[in-house]
Scaffold this active site. Structure first.
Site, PDB file in Angstrom:
ATOM      1  N   GLY A  84       0.817  -1.218   0.000  1.00 37.97           N
ATOM      2  CA  GLY A  84       0.000   0.000   0.000  1.00 37.97           C
ATOM      3  C   GLY A  84       0.844   1.258   0.000  1.00 37.97           C
ATOM      4  O   GLY A  84       0.368   2.351  -0.284  1.00 37.97           O
ATOM      5  N   ARG A  85       2.087   1.110   0.378  1.00 40.85           N
ATOM      6  CA  ARG A  85       2.972   2.296   0.402  1.00 40.85           C
ATOM      7  C   ARG A  85       4.363   1.901  -0.045  1.00 40.85           C
ATOM      8  O   ARG A  85       5.347   2.461   0.417  1.00 40.85           O
ATOM      9  CB  ARG A  85       3.012   2.901   1.793  1.00 40.85           C
ATOM     10  CG  ARG A  85       3.493   1.873   2.760  1.00 40.85           C
ATOM     11  CD  ARG A  85       3.673   2.224   4.106  1.00 40.85           C
ATOM     12  NE  ARG A  85       3.482   0.945   4.796  1.00 40.85           N
ATOM     13  CZ  ARG A  85       3.873   0.681   5.995  1.00 40.85           C
ATOM     14  NH1 ARG A  85       4.451   1.598   6.687  1.00 40.85           N
ATOM     15  NH2 ARG A  85       3.671  -0.489   6.530  1.00 40.85           N
ATOM     16  N   LYS A 105       9.843   2.571  -0.035  1.00 40.85           N
ATOM     17  CA  LYS A 105       8.736   2.590   0.932  1.00 40.85           C
ATOM     18  C   LYS A 105       8.372   4.039   1.218  1.00 40.85           C
ATOM     19  O   LYS A 105       9.234   4.814   1.618  1.00 40.85           O
ATOM     20  CB  LYS A 105       9.166   1.930   2.249  1.00 40.85           C
ATOM     21  CG  LYS A 105       8.944   0.433   2.262  1.00 40.85           C
ATOM     22  CD  LYS A 105       9.431  -0.167   3.560  1.00 40.85           C
ATOM     23  CE  LYS A 105       8.347  -0.252   4.621  1.00 40.85           C
ATOM     24  NZ  LYS A 105       8.837  -0.966   5.827  1.00 40.85           N
ATOM     25  N   ASP A 117      -2.444   7.036   2.360  1.00 37.23           N
ATOM     26  CA  ASP A 117      -1.759   7.991   1.473  1.00 37.23           C
ATOM     27  C   ASP A 117      -0.496   7.415   0.823  1.00 37.23           C
ATOM     28  O   ASP A 117       0.112   8.050  -0.033  1.00 37.23           O
ATOM     29  CB  ASP A 117      -1.422   9.291   2.231  1.00 37.23           C
ATOM     30  CG  ASP A 117      -0.488   9.051   3.410  1.00 37.23           C
ATOM     31  OD1 ASP A 117      -0.058   7.893   3.623  1.00 37.23           O
ATOM     32  OD2 ASP A 117      -0.184  10.023   4.132  1.00 37.23           O
ATOM     33  N   GLY A 118      -0.100   6.207   1.255  1.00 36.60           N
ATOM     34  CA  GLY A 118       1.082   5.573   0.652  1.00 36.60           C
ATOM     35  C   GLY A 118       2.394   6.249   1.011  1.00 36.60           C
ATOM     36  O   GLY A 118       3.440   5.957   0.439  1.00 36.60           O
ATOM     37  N   ARG A 168      14.437  -0.257   0.655  1.00 38.58           N
ATOM     38  CA  ARG A 168      14.686  -1.541   1.317  1.00 38.58           C
ATOM     39  C   ARG A 168      15.279  -2.524   0.322  1.00 38.58           C
ATOM     40  O   ARG A 168      14.857  -2.592  -0.828  1.00 38.58           O
ATOM     41  CB  ARG A 168      13.356  -2.071   1.849  1.00 38.58           C
ATOM     42  CG  ARG A 168      13.406  -3.489   2.336  1.00 38.58           C
ATOM     43  CD  ARG A 168      12.267  -3.786   3.279  1.00 38.58           C
ATOM     44  NE  ARG A 168      10.978  -3.932   2.623  1.00 38.58           N
ATOM     45  CZ  ARG A 168       9.836  -4.091   3.279  1.00 38.58           C
ATOM     46  NH1 ARG A 168       9.822  -4.066   4.598  1.00 38.58           N
ATOM     47  NH2 ARG A 168       8.705  -4.221   2.641  1.00 38.58           N
ATOM     48  N   ARG A 175       5.884 -13.190   1.314  1.00 39.93           N
ATOM     49  CA  ARG A 175       5.507 -13.392   2.714  1.00 39.93           C
ATOM     50  C   ARG A 175       4.618 -14.626   2.818  1.00 39.93           C
ATOM     51  O   ARG A 175       4.089 -15.087   1.791  1.00 39.93           O
ATOM     52  CB  ARG A 175       4.699 -12.170   3.190  1.00 39.93           C
ATOM     53  CG  ARG A 175       5.446 -10.857   3.008  1.00 39.93           C
ATOM     54  CD  ARG A 175       4.542  -9.808   2.335  1.00 39.93           C
ATOM     55  NE  ARG A 175       5.329  -8.641   1.913  1.00 39.93           N
ATOM     56  CZ  ARG A 175       5.717  -7.674   2.716  1.00 39.93           C
ATOM     57  NH1 ARG A 175       5.378  -7.711   3.980  1.00 39.93           N
ATOM     58  NH2 ARG A 175       6.440  -6.678   2.262  1.00 39.93           N
ATOM     59  N   ASP A 244       1.482 -11.359   7.084  1.00 35.73           N
ATOM     60  CA  ASP A 244       1.931 -10.507   5.964  1.00 35.73           C
ATOM     61  C   ASP A 244       3.272  -9.852   6.268  1.00 35.73           C
ATOM     62  O   ASP A 244       3.886  -9.243   5.382  1.00 35.73           O
ATOM     63  CB  ASP A 244       0.880  -9.435   5.626  1.00 35.73           C
ATOM     64  CG  ASP A 244       0.483  -8.614   6.834  1.00 35.73           C
ATOM     65  OD1 ASP A 244      -0.021  -9.198   7.797  1.00 35.73           O
ATOM     66  OD2 ASP A 244       0.703  -7.387   6.823  1.00 35.73           O
ATOM     67  N   ASP A 254       9.899  -5.896   7.782  1.00 36.06           N
ATOM     68  CA  ASP A 254       8.896  -4.974   8.334  1.00 36.06           C
ATOM     69  C   ASP A 254       9.215  -4.548   9.763  1.00 36.06           C
ATOM     70  O   ASP A 254       8.689  -5.074  10.733  1.00 36.06           O
ATOM     71  CB  ASP A 254       7.477  -5.565   8.228  1.00 36.06           C
ATOM     72  CG  ASP A 254       6.921  -5.322   6.841  1.00 36.06           C
ATOM     73  OD1 ASP A 254       7.717  -5.037   5.928  1.00 36.06           O
ATOM     74  OD2 ASP A 254       5.698  -5.391   6.659  1.00 36.06           O
TER      75      ASP A 254
END
Ligand code: AMP
Ligand code: MG
Length: 473
Positions: A84-85, A105, A117-118, A168, A175, A244, A254
């Site tokens: 999503g971002r 990211k 908003d990502g 990253r 995942r 995830d 993450d």
């Protein structure tokens, strides 16, 4: 850039682009990592690096995508999450002949943003940079930090923050939730492609196995068990071990509300959203098993036979790794199952006396020089531990200096302490990266004492203790 993931099928991703941003400025760039990745950016000016690693200029052959996945979040299944971002720029073959993904990211919304908003405030970028590079230095399998760039934007969360973008580097972004996505869709063909791709990329020794699903599951279970043991041996709490956020390559991914413990407590929780302690320090092995069970569920349609038990494989591998790591921290050269009592005795003592985990292990070797050391409160529990421990070390028939050297090579002086990370973030909110740069420097060599950096080694004062960490995204 290569695009091996895009070759699987369009069901695995959606094309996406980075947002235009007003003023990209480099916070930090990891030249050593770029070199390892064969990126050839040694002579690239800072301004150009800032544009490249904020998606304003595209890396050669870059075809950015957002990946789809699902996931169990705090035990509840969400059939579609996805990047999503984040934007996968592509992959590249590094000096170790392995393939690594490059991902931005915080570069703006994607088709999987679900109303978000990502973007990313600077705080999570700073935290992930410091922690992922520190994990690498501590020999813990992990994603890594290639770049951090200011965007010049203002991001609104509970309050406003400067925006930033993190790059990253990961051995893949697959995942457990990626498998769950296709399993839920009933898309056996994609599931099979994903399994084969994961094996090729992470477990190439299994490429021609007769039972790919079972062997893959076993291999992931073993790697994950080793990873969790490593995390716990340095007092790390991931904080949001949803499926995830669980890599099938057995590495840390993450870095959200994660943190290192100061005072030792088995049930320590930092994350502000983990209200019931699901992801508490001592729950991490059982949660990892729970997550691996979800991988097993997803793989079951691909196997003719029953898949192996996760619990047995995990428990035996975790115990083996834990005893090896913790035994070494106590100066035991060849730890065995019988040493688990000594390990537990010391941890229970630390918990009871509310002692700092990192400091206590590091200071133990001092005791071998001078057993009148005042660092440890001399309670009954301490005396019992001390006698058993000294007896164990003398049974080794090696000179005590060997045990001390082993301990000093396994117990860091410096870790990414929460209150110091917080100071780095607070400064970065005002575009000052002095602490951030200093801490990164110190953490490049966590085992060597450096003059002038005492503050980075000290546990927090009472007024500096951080009780809660936030995803902050
Ligand atoms: P996490 O547990 O922090 O890894 O995030 C869970 C999901 O939320 C992922 O699918 C993320 O891509 C998504 N997400 C988190 N923050 C944002 C954001 N600011 N905008 C869009 N999606 C987000
Ligand atoms: Mg995530």
């Amino acid at each position: 850039m290569n695009h091996t993931y895009q070759k699987l099928s369009t069901r695995f991703y959606k094309k996406s682009q980075a947002d235009k941003i007003p003023k990209p400025q480099l916070i930090q760039f990891n030249h050593e990592l770029a070199d390892f990745l064969n990126l050839d950016l040694k002579n690239t000016p800072e301004q150009e690096l800032a544009r490249l690693f904020s998606g304003q200029t595209q890396l050669k052959n870059s075809k950015p995508i957002a990946i789809v996945y699902a996931g169990h979040q705090f035990g509840h299944f969400v059939p579609q999450l996805g990047d999503g971002r984040a934007l996968l720029l592509g992959d590249t073959l590094a000096k170790d002949k392995k393939t690594y993904d490059l991902q931005l990211k915080g570069s703006g919304p994607t088709p999987f943003s679900r109303g978000g908003d990502g973007k990313s405030p600077v705080g999570p970028v700073i935290r992930e940079y410091i922690l992922s590079e520190f994990m690498y230095k501590m020999d813990v399998p992990t994603t890594r930090a290639l770049a951090a760039v200011e965007t010049g934007e203002t991001i609104t969360r509970q309050r406003t923050h400067p925006g930033a973008i993190f790059t990253r580097v990961a051995e893949s972004h697959i995942r457990i939730g990626t498998f769950e996505y296709f399993a839920y869709q009933g898309d056996k063909e994609s599931l099979e492609k994903l399994l084969n791709y994961s094996i090729e990329r992470h477990y190439p020794h299994l490429v021609s196995t007769k039972s790919p699903a079972n062997d893959f599951l076993n291999a992931v279970t073993i790697k994950t068990a080793q990873l969790i043991a490593k995390w716990m041996s340095i007092g790390f709490i991931h904080g949001v071990m949803n499926t995830d956020n669980t890599s099938i390559g057995g590495f840390t991914i993450d870095f959200g509300p994660c943190a290192f413990m100061d005072d030792f407590r088995f049930d320590k929780v930092f994350s502000s959203i983990d209200r019931h302690g699901r992801y508490a320090f001592h729950n991490q092995p059982s949660v990892a098993v729970w997550n691996l069970e979800r991988l097993k569920d997803s793989l079951s349609v691909l196997a003719d036979e029953d898949l192996n038990s996760i619990t047995e494989t995990f428990t035996s591998e975790f115990n083996k790794s834990w005893i090896q790591l913790m035994g070494n921290k106590l100066g035991i050269q060849e730890p065995s199952n019988e040493d688990s009592d000594i390990i537990d005795m010391f941890l229970l003592y630390l918990q009871k006396e509310k002692l700092d985990f990192t400091h206590s292990f590091r200071n133990l070797s001092e005791l071998l020089k001078d057993d009148s050391s005042k660092v440890f409160p001399k309670t009954d529990e301490f005396e019992t531990f001390y006698l058993a421990w000294k007896r164990r070390l003398s049974d080794q028939n090696t000179h005590i200096s060997k045990s001390m050297a082993l301990m000093d090579s396994k117990n860091p002086i410096y870790i990414a302490r929460n209150h110091i990370v917080e100071k780095c973030i607070n400064q970065a909110e005002n575009k000052d990266y002095t602490f951030f740069n200093e801490l990164n420097e110190v953490l490049k060599d966590p085992f060597t004492k450096r003059e002038g950096f005492e503050a980075f080694a000290s546990p927090p004062q009472k007024n500096e203790v951080i009780e809660h960490t936030f995803c902050g995204t």
